[in-house]
Motif scaffolding. Structure first.
Motif, PDB file in Angstrom:
ATOM      1  N   ALA A 147      12.031  53.191  32.799  1.00 31.79           N
ATOM      2  CA  ALA A 147      11.473  52.249  33.780  1.00 31.79           C
ATOM      3  C   ALA A 147      11.134  50.948  33.066  1.00 31.79           C
ATOM      4  O   ALA A 147       9.961  50.631  32.855  1.00 31.79           O
ATOM      5  CB  ALA A 147      10.240  52.860  34.446  1.00 31.79           C
ATOM      6  N   PRO A 148      12.151  50.176  32.676  1.00 36.44           N
ATOM      7  CA  PRO A 148      11.929  48.988  31.837  1.00 36.44           C
ATOM      8  C   PRO A 148      11.060  47.909  32.478  1.00 36.44           C
ATOM      9  O   PRO A 148      10.489  47.080  31.769  1.00 36.44           O
ATOM     10  CB  PRO A 148      13.351  48.470  31.573  1.00 36.44           C
ATOM     11  CG  PRO A 148      14.197  49.071  32.655  1.00 36.44           C
ATOM     12  CD  PRO A 148      13.582  50.388  32.965  1.00 36.44           C
ATOM     13  N   GLY A 149      10.932  47.921  33.793  1.00 40.75           N
ATOM     14  CA  GLY A 149      10.112  46.906  34.447  1.00 40.75           C
ATOM     15  C   GLY A 149       8.645  47.278  34.570  1.00 40.75           C
ATOM     16  O   GLY A 149       7.844  46.482  35.067  1.00 40.75           O
ATOM     17  N   THR A 150       8.293  48.470  34.123  1.00 48.55           N
ATOM     18  CA  THR A 150       6.915  48.951  34.250  1.00 48.55           C
ATOM     19  C   THR A 150       6.093  48.530  33.042  1.00 48.55           C
ATOM     20  O   THR A 150       6.495  48.738  31.897  1.00 48.55           O
ATOM     21  CB  THR A 150       6.891  50.487  34.362  1.00 48.55           C
ATOM     22  OG1 THR A 150       7.665  50.896  35.495  1.00 48.55           O
ATOM     23  CG2 THR A 150       5.466  50.993  34.530  1.00 48.55           C
ATOM     24  N   THR A 151       4.942  47.939  33.290  1.00 54.18           N
ATOM     25  CA  THR A 151       4.018  47.640  32.188  1.00 54.18           C
ATOM     26  C   THR A 151       3.188  48.890  31.898  1.00 54.18           C
ATOM     27  O   THR A 151       2.890  49.688  32.798  1.00 54.18           O
ATOM     28  CB  THR A 151       3.112  46.452  32.518  1.00 54.18           C
ATOM     29  OG1 THR A 151       2.503  46.644  33.802  1.00 54.18           O
ATOM     30  CG2 THR A 151       3.912  45.163  32.531  1.00 54.18           C
ATOM     31  N   ILE A 152       2.800  49.036  30.635  1.00 52.12           N
ATOM     32  CA  ILE A 152       2.212  50.296  30.172  1.00 52.12           C
ATOM     33  C   ILE A 152       0.827  50.068  29.589  1.00 52.12           C
ATOM     34  O   ILE A 152       0.647  49.243  28.688  1.00 52.12           O
ATOM     35  CB  ILE A 152       3.112  50.966  29.115  1.00 52.12           C
ATOM     36  CG1 ILE A 152       4.506  51.219  29.683  1.00 52.12           C
ATOM     37  CG2 ILE A 152       2.487  52.278  28.628  1.00 52.12           C
ATOM     38  CD1 ILE A 152       5.514  51.667  28.635  1.00 52.12           C
ATOM     39  N   GLU A 153      -0.117  50.806  30.107  1.00 54.72           N
ATOM     40  CA  GLU A 153      -1.490  50.799  29.599  1.00 54.72           C
ATOM     41  C   GLU A 153      -1.794  52.184  29.042  1.00 54.72           C
ATOM     42  O   GLU A 153      -1.556  53.194  29.713  1.00 54.72           O
ATOM     43  CB  GLU A 153      -2.458  50.464  30.732  1.00 54.72           C
ATOM     44  CG  GLU A 153      -3.915  50.441  30.338  1.00 54.72           C
ATOM     45  CD  GLU A 153      -4.809  49.908  31.453  1.00 54.72           C
ATOM     46  OE1 GLU A 153      -5.984  50.315  31.510  1.00 54.72           O
ATOM     47  OE2 GLU A 153      -4.315  49.087  32.271  1.00 54.72           O
ATOM     48  N   ILE A 154      -2.298  52.240  27.830  1.00 53.71           N
ATOM     49  CA  ILE A 154      -2.659  53.527  27.257  1.00 53.71           C
ATOM     50  C   ILE A 154      -4.165  53.600  27.055  1.00 53.71           C
ATOM     51  O   ILE A 154      -4.819  52.607  26.765  1.00 53.71           O
ATOM     52  CB  ILE A 154      -1.928  53.789  25.925  1.00 53.71           C
ATOM     53  CG1 ILE A 154      -2.211  52.686  24.909  1.00 53.71           C
ATOM     54  CG2 ILE A 154      -0.429  53.970  26.159  1.00 53.71           C
ATOM     55  CD1 ILE A 154      -1.706  53.003  23.511  1.00 53.71           C
ATOM     56  N   LEU A 155      -4.702  54.786  27.243  1.00 56.87           N
ATOM     57  CA  LEU A 155      -6.122  55.061  27.029  1.00 56.87           C
ATOM     58  C   LEU A 155      -6.184  56.181  26.000  1.00 56.87           C
ATOM     59  O   LEU A 155      -5.933  57.340  26.308  1.00 56.87           O
ATOM     60  CB  LEU A 155      -6.790  55.467  28.345  1.00 56.87           C
ATOM     61  CG  LEU A 155      -8.225  55.969  28.293  1.00 56.87           C
ATOM     62  CD1 LEU A 155      -9.142  54.965  27.611  1.00 56.87           C
ATOM     63  CD2 LEU A 155      -8.728  56.289  29.694  1.00 56.87           C
ATOM     64  N   THR A 156      -6.486  55.825  24.765  1.00 55.86           N
ATOM     65  CA  THR A 156      -6.304  56.765  23.661  1.00 55.86           C
ATOM     66  C   THR A 156      -7.615  57.402  23.204  1.00 55.86           C
ATOM     67  O   THR A 156      -8.700  56.860  23.451  1.00 55.86           O
ATOM     68  CB  THR A 156      -5.685  56.071  22.433  1.00 55.86           C
ATOM     69  OG1 THR A 156      -6.696  55.284  21.771  1.00 55.86           O
ATOM     70  CG2 THR A 156      -4.509  55.207  22.817  1.00 55.86           C
ATOM     71  N   PRO A 157      -7.503  58.525  22.492  1.00 60.85           N
ATOM     72  CA  PRO A 157      -8.658  59.048  21.765  1.00 60.85           C
ATOM     73  C   PRO A 157      -8.957  58.165  20.558  1.00 60.85           C
ATOM     74  O   PRO A 157      -8.275  57.149  20.341  1.00 60.85           O
ATOM     75  CB  PRO A 157      -8.201  60.451  21.353  1.00 60.85           C
ATOM     76  CG  PRO A 157      -6.712  60.386  21.317  1.00 60.85           C
ATOM     77  CD  PRO A 157      -6.319  59.385  22.369  1.00 60.85           C
ATOM     78  N   ASP A 158      -9.928  58.568  19.751  1.00 64.03           N
ATOM     79  CA  ASP A 158     -10.357  57.682  18.659  1.00 64.03           C
ATOM     80  C   ASP A 158      -9.624  57.901  17.338  1.00 64.03           C
ATOM     81  O   ASP A 158      -9.831  57.149  16.385  1.00 64.03           O
ATOM     82  CB  ASP A 158     -11.864  57.811  18.434  1.00 64.03           C
ATOM     83  CG  ASP A 158     -12.304  59.244  18.097  1.00 64.03           C
ATOM     84  OD1 ASP A 158     -11.450  60.082  17.754  1.00 64.03           O
ATOM     85  OD2 ASP A 158     -13.523  59.510  18.190  1.00 64.03           O
ATOM     86  N   PHE A 159      -8.768  58.924  17.257  1.00 60.99           N
ATOM     87  CA  PHE A 159      -8.030  59.225  16.016  1.00 60.99           C
ATOM     88  C   PHE A 159      -8.987  59.299  14.823  1.00 60.99           C
ATOM     89  O   PHE A 159      -8.665  58.871  13.716  1.00 60.99           O
ATOM     90  CB  PHE A 159      -6.933  58.186  15.762  1.00 60.99           C
ATOM     91  CG  PHE A 159      -5.947  58.061  16.890  1.00 60.99           C
ATOM     92  CD1 PHE A 159      -5.117  59.112  17.238  1.00 60.99           C
ATOM     93  CD2 PHE A 159      -5.852  56.891  17.629  1.00 60.99           C
ATOM     94  CE1 PHE A 159      -4.210  58.997  18.297  1.00 60.99           C
ATOM     95  CE2 PHE A 159      -4.955  56.762  18.687  1.00 60.99           C
ATOM     96  CZ  PHE A 159      -4.123  57.825  19.018  1.00 60.99           C
ATOM     97  N   LEU A 160     -10.155  59.874  15.062  1.00 58.82           N
ATOM     98  CA  LEU A 160     -11.221  59.890  14.059  1.00 58.82           C
ATOM     99  C   LEU A 160     -10.823  60.623  12.780  1.00 58.82           C
ATOM    100  O   LEU A 160     -11.182  60.209  11.684  1.00 58.82           O
ATOM    101  CB  LEU A 160     -12.485  60.531  14.657  1.00 58.82           C
ATOM    102  CG  LEU A 160     -13.710  60.646  13.752  1.00 58.82           C
ATOM    103  CD1 LEU A 160     -14.191  59.265  13.308  1.00 58.82           C
ATOM    104  CD2 LEU A 160     -14.836  61.399  14.474  1.00 58.82           C
ATOM    105  N   LYS A 161     -10.091  61.711  12.925  1.00 54.81           N
ATOM    106  CA  LYS A 161      -9.781  62.551  11.764  1.00 54.81           C
ATOM    107  C   LYS A 161      -8.396  62.270  11.192  1.00 54.81           C
ATOM    108  O   LYS A 161      -7.858  63.076  10.431  1.00 54.81           O
ATOM    109  CB  LYS A 161      -9.923  64.022  12.149  1.00 54.81           C
ATOM    110  CG  LYS A 161     -11.331  64.372  12.615  1.00 54.81           C
ATOM    111  CD  LYS A 161     -11.490  65.843  12.947  1.00 54.81           C
ATOM    112  CE  LYS A 161     -12.913  66.149  13.389  1.00 54.81           C
ATOM    113  NZ  LYS A 161     -13.099  67.594  13.701  1.00 54.81           N
ATOM    114  N   CYS A 162      -7.824  61.121  11.542  1.00 52.32           N
ATOM    115  CA  CYS A 162      -6.482  60.765  11.074  1.00 52.32           C
ATOM    116  C   CYS A 162      -6.570  59.579  10.126  1.00 52.32           C
ATOM    117  O   CYS A 162      -7.565  58.860  10.088  1.00 52.32           O
ATOM    118  CB  CYS A 162      -5.591  60.390  12.259  1.00 52.32           C
ATOM    119  SG  CYS A 162      -5.626  61.572  13.610  1.00 52.32           S
TER     120      CYS A 162
END
Length: 316
Positions: A147-162
């Motif tokens: 879906a190349p016309g779709t804008t993407i918003e991500i809501l991520t975890p904190d990646f604390l242990k990475c």
């Protein structure tokens, strides 16, 4: 880049209600029961693609409205979280292995729904070395392809242990909006968000801007957990020090009697006051209402966010 501020410890947050007595829910927080043709079609597509949504798992009060318009927030990497936040209704435990075909199914669902803007979130996956960063990146790339016309918003975890590379993997996939919620004021973290670290989350948001200054950053908090106005103002200052563009503030609602109790229901007038204060501090966008949630009206808000940035650039 401005330095992050240490919160003022002279005004600790109020202790939250110790009993389980809920204050009476006011009229302004009530919503209609979900239903309608659009709702049923969205539900059908989610089931057909075997997808999980945070709308259902977290019991979002806006699910009926959003699904009726064909908008659903995809929750990837399963429905079991490795954290046990006391505000959240998502199940805690040992998650299953990642589904390698999930990114493709998410992309197909986005295409079938005809979304102009999609929000993708996840459970915390502390069991994975990269916290699920590569899975996020694969999902972003799959949506771009399908879906190349779709804008993407991500809501991520904190990646604390990475290590730091995990965040870089996600940012390198070029989402349009990177959202990570602080959820509450720092003084309430031990009881509300015990597995997280306030300043780590702030630094993550700041680091996103350092890696890609062109991406919009977004964060949100809930109120009604026992915070005071000064602590909310301090969080706003901290977010601006981390160059966060978009702030959301909504009313906390207790999912079950086992979760953190509602200290009080914040009035619409107070929410309007928070919005005015936040705009005065320099946020490009602020959504502050009782029913505000991270992905509520996200598509419309993204369009407004771009206009706000363009207007700000034109003033320079």
């Amino acid at each position: 880049m401005r330095d992050l501020k240490i919160p003022d410890q002279r005004h600790p947050e109020k202790a939250h209600r110790k009993d389980n007595a809920q204050p009476k829910k006011p009229d302004w927080i009530r919503v209609k029961a979900p239903g309608g043709a659009g709702y049923n079609e969205t539900r059908r597509i989610m089931r057909e693609h075997n997808l999980v949504t945070v709308c259902e798992e977290a019991g979002c009060p806006n699910a009926g409205e959003c699904w009726n318009q064909g908008h659903a927030t995809m929750m990837i990497m399963g429905e079991i979280c490795t954290r046990g936040c006391t505000f959240c209704n998502v199940a805690t435990g040992r998650p299953d292995a990642l589904d390698l075909f999930e990114p493709g199914r998410v992309a197909d669902a986005v295409s079938k729904l005809g979304l102009n803007h999609v929000v993708v979130t996840s459970v915390d996956r502390d069991d994975l070395d990269d916290g699920g960063a590569e899975h996020f990146a694969q999902t972003i790339r799959a949506i771009r392809h399908r879906a190349p016309g779709t804008t993407i918003e991500i809501l991520t975890p904190d990646f604390l242990k990475c290590d730091a590379r995990a965040l870089e993997i996600v940012v390198d996939a070029r989402p349009d909006v990177f959202n990570h919620n602080l959820e509450t004021v720092p003084g309430l973290y031990p009881e509300v968000r015990p597995g997280a670290r306030y300043f780590h989350s702030l630094r993550l948001l700041q680091r996103v801007k350092e890696l890609d200054p062109g991406v919009f950053t977004k964060s949100g908090i809930m109120v009604g957990l026992g915070e005071d106005r000064q602590s909310v103002a301090q969080v706003m200052d901290d977010m601006r020090a981390a160059d966060v563009d978009f702030l959301t503030i909504g009313q906390y609602l207790q999912p079950t009697p086992k979760h953190h109790v509602v200290d009080r229901f914040v009035t619409p007038e107070e929410f309007a006051g928070y919005e005015k204060a936040a705009l005065g501090k320099g946020f490009l966008m602020v959504s502050s209402t009782p029913l505000t949630r991270s992905s509520y009206h996200a598509g419309e808000d993204f369009a407004r966010l771009r206009l706000a940035r363009d207007a700000k650039l034109a003033q320079r």
